[in-house]
Scaffold this active site. Structure first.
Site, PDB file in Angstrom:
ATOM      1  N   GLU A 165      43.702  52.813  71.953  1.00 47.75           N
ATOM      2  CA  GLU A 165      44.726  51.929  72.723  1.00 47.75           C
ATOM      3  C   GLU A 165      44.249  50.915  73.403  1.00 47.75           C
ATOM      4  O   GLU A 165      44.987  49.938  73.606  1.00 47.75           O
ATOM      5  CB  GLU A 165      45.829  52.931  73.221  1.00 47.75           C
ATOM      6  CG  GLU A 165      47.237  52.213  73.412  1.00 47.75           C
ATOM      7  CD  GLU A 165      48.124  53.497  74.099  1.00 47.75           C
ATOM      8  OE1 GLU A 165      48.907  53.790  73.105  1.00 47.75           O
ATOM      9  OE2 GLU A 165      47.765  53.850  75.107  1.00 47.75           O
TER      10      GLU A 165
ATOM     11  N   HIS B  87      55.249  49.174  72.154  1.00 43.23           N
ATOM     12  CA  HIS B  87      55.895  50.437  72.342  1.00 43.23           C
ATOM     13  C   HIS B  87      56.496  50.784  73.599  1.00 43.23           C
ATOM     14  O   HIS B  87      56.185  49.940  74.674  1.00 43.23           O
ATOM     15  CB  HIS B  87      54.981  51.415  71.805  1.00 43.23           C
ATOM     16  CG  HIS B  87      53.911  51.807  72.847  1.00 43.23           C
ATOM     17  ND1 HIS B  87      53.069  53.059  72.739  1.00 43.23           N
ATOM     18  CD2 HIS B  87      53.516  51.210  73.840  1.00 43.23           C
ATOM     19  CE1 HIS B  87      52.243  53.065  73.771  1.00 43.23           C
ATOM     20  NE2 HIS B  87      52.475  51.957  74.472  1.00 43.23           N
TER      21      HIS B  87
ATOM     22  N   HIS C 218      50.127  46.535  72.697  1.00 44.67           N
ATOM     23  CA  HIS C 218      48.718  46.726  72.737  1.00 44.67           C
ATOM     24  C   HIS C 218      47.978  46.247  71.643  1.00 44.67           C
ATOM     25  O   HIS C 218      48.722  45.968  70.587  1.00 44.67           O
ATOM     26  CB  HIS C 218      48.591  48.338  72.522  1.00 44.67           C
ATOM     27  CG  HIS C 218      48.935  49.210  73.671  1.00 44.67           C
ATOM     28  ND1 HIS C 218      48.241  49.214  74.856  1.00 44.67           N
ATOM     29  CD2 HIS C 218      50.062  49.842  74.219  1.00 44.67           C
ATOM     30  CE1 HIS C 218      48.659  49.989  75.791  1.00 44.67           C
ATOM     31  NE2 HIS C 218      49.840  50.544  75.326  1.00 44.67           N
TER      32      HIS C 218
ATOM     33  N   HIS D 184      55.962  47.113  75.849  1.00 39.38           N
ATOM     34  CA  HIS D 184      54.647  46.333  76.298  1.00 39.38           C
ATOM     35  C   HIS D 184      53.960  46.239  75.035  1.00 39.38           C
ATOM     36  O   HIS D 184      54.123  47.348  74.163  1.00 39.38           O
ATOM     37  CB  HIS D 184      53.984  46.771  77.510  1.00 39.38           C
ATOM     38  CG  HIS D 184      53.444  48.389  77.083  1.00 39.38           C
ATOM     39  ND1 HIS D 184      54.597  49.331  77.593  1.00 39.38           N
ATOM     40  CD2 HIS D 184      52.482  49.093  76.811  1.00 39.38           C
ATOM     41  CE1 HIS D 184      53.870  50.469  77.281  1.00 39.38           C
ATOM     42  NE2 HIS D 184      52.507  50.069  76.847  1.00 39.38           N
TER      43      HIS D 184
ATOM     44  N   ASP E 158      51.769  46.404  62.051  1.00 40.53           N
ATOM     45  CA  ASP E 158      51.237  45.327  62.809  1.00 40.53           C
ATOM     46  C   ASP E 158      52.295  44.088  63.150  1.00 40.53           C
ATOM     47  O   ASP E 158      53.367  43.979  62.324  1.00 40.53           O
ATOM     48  CB  ASP E 158      50.434  44.428  61.681  1.00 40.53           C
ATOM     49  CG  ASP E 158      49.550  43.311  62.340  1.00 40.53           C
ATOM     50  OD1 ASP E 158      49.419  43.405  63.709  1.00 40.53           O
ATOM     51  OD2 ASP E 158      49.022  42.285  61.766  1.00 40.53           O
ATOM     52  N   HIS E 159      52.476  43.952  64.472  1.00 43.06           N
ATOM     53  CA  HIS E 159      53.320  42.798  64.887  1.00 43.06           C
ATOM     54  C   HIS E 159      54.803  43.632  64.763  1.00 43.06           C
ATOM     55  O   HIS E 159      55.835  42.723  64.730  1.00 43.06           O
ATOM     56  CB  HIS E 159      53.337  41.651  64.451  1.00 43.06           C
ATOM     57  CG  HIS E 159      52.355  40.739  64.649  1.00 43.06           C
ATOM     58  ND1 HIS E 159      51.061  41.000  64.257  1.00 43.06           N
ATOM     59  CD2 HIS E 159      52.246  39.696  65.651  1.00 43.06           C
ATOM     60  CE1 HIS E 159      50.115  39.998  64.797  1.00 43.06           C
ATOM     61  NE2 HIS E 159      51.025  39.247  65.621  1.00 43.06           N
TER      62      HIS E 159
ATOM     63  N   CYS F 137      53.867  52.682  80.953  1.00 43.43           N
ATOM     64  CA  CYS F 137      54.122  52.825  79.462  1.00 43.43           C
ATOM     65  C   CYS F 137      55.602  53.272  79.329  1.00 43.43           C
ATOM     66  O   CYS F 137      56.022  53.222  78.133  1.00 43.43           O
ATOM     67  CB  CYS F 137      53.283  53.812  79.025  1.00 43.43           C
ATOM     68  SG  CYS F 137      51.643  52.987  78.520  1.00 43.43           S
TER      69      CYS F 137
HETATM   70 NI    NI Z   1      51.414  51.855  76.225  1.00 43.88          NI
END
Ligand code: NI
Length: 135
Positions: A125, A15, A42, A40, A80-81, A34
């Site tokens: 997170e 995200h 998580h 990036h 997911d992914h 972020c």
């Molecule tokens: Ni983040």
């Protein structure tokens, strides 16, 4: 007798936190790393809590297989992914903060659960940063 039952899951997603109506400088000031324009990832951990009466016939609050399938269909198969900003309708116009993600996940699961159950969702997170909805 009321009991809470839980299902833990995890998914990986990328995200970027930013507002389209702010420039990169203001986004960087508010959201820091972020807001990196190249995204990036998580490792999100999810804890879904369902509370209800134990059925005297089955001894279950609900069959956890049902909850597992709901979480898989509503969350894992969608997020997911994925790149949350680019690949999902849910976050195309909603900043994908942990707060917004946990709320979106709650709403999706809530729609699939009988009204007689109470639901709450916790989203990690990172190991140290997590959110819960409802508060
Ligand atoms: Ni983040």
């Amino acid at each position: 007798m009321r009991v809470a039952v839980f299902r833990k899951e995890h998914f990986n997603a990328a995200h970027r936190l930013y507002r389209k109506d702010w420039d990169d400088k203001k986004n960087a000031e508010v959201f820091g790393l972020c807001s990196n324009p190249l995204y990036h990832g998580h490792n999100y951990y999810l804890v879904v809590k369902v509370t209800g009466e134990v059925d005297p016939e089955t001894g279950y609050v609900l069959d956890l297989k049902i909850l597992k399938d709901i979480v898989r269909e509503e969350v894992l198969e969608k997020f997911d992914h994925r790149n949350l900003n680019e690949d999902t309708e849910e976050f195309r116009n909603l900043n994908p903060t942990a707060e917004h993600i946990v709320w979106v996940i709650y709403e999706k699961i809530r729609k699939r659960l009988d009204e007689k159950f109470d639901l709450s969702v916790r989203l990690y997170e990172t190991e140290r940063n997590f959110v819960e909805y409802p508060a």
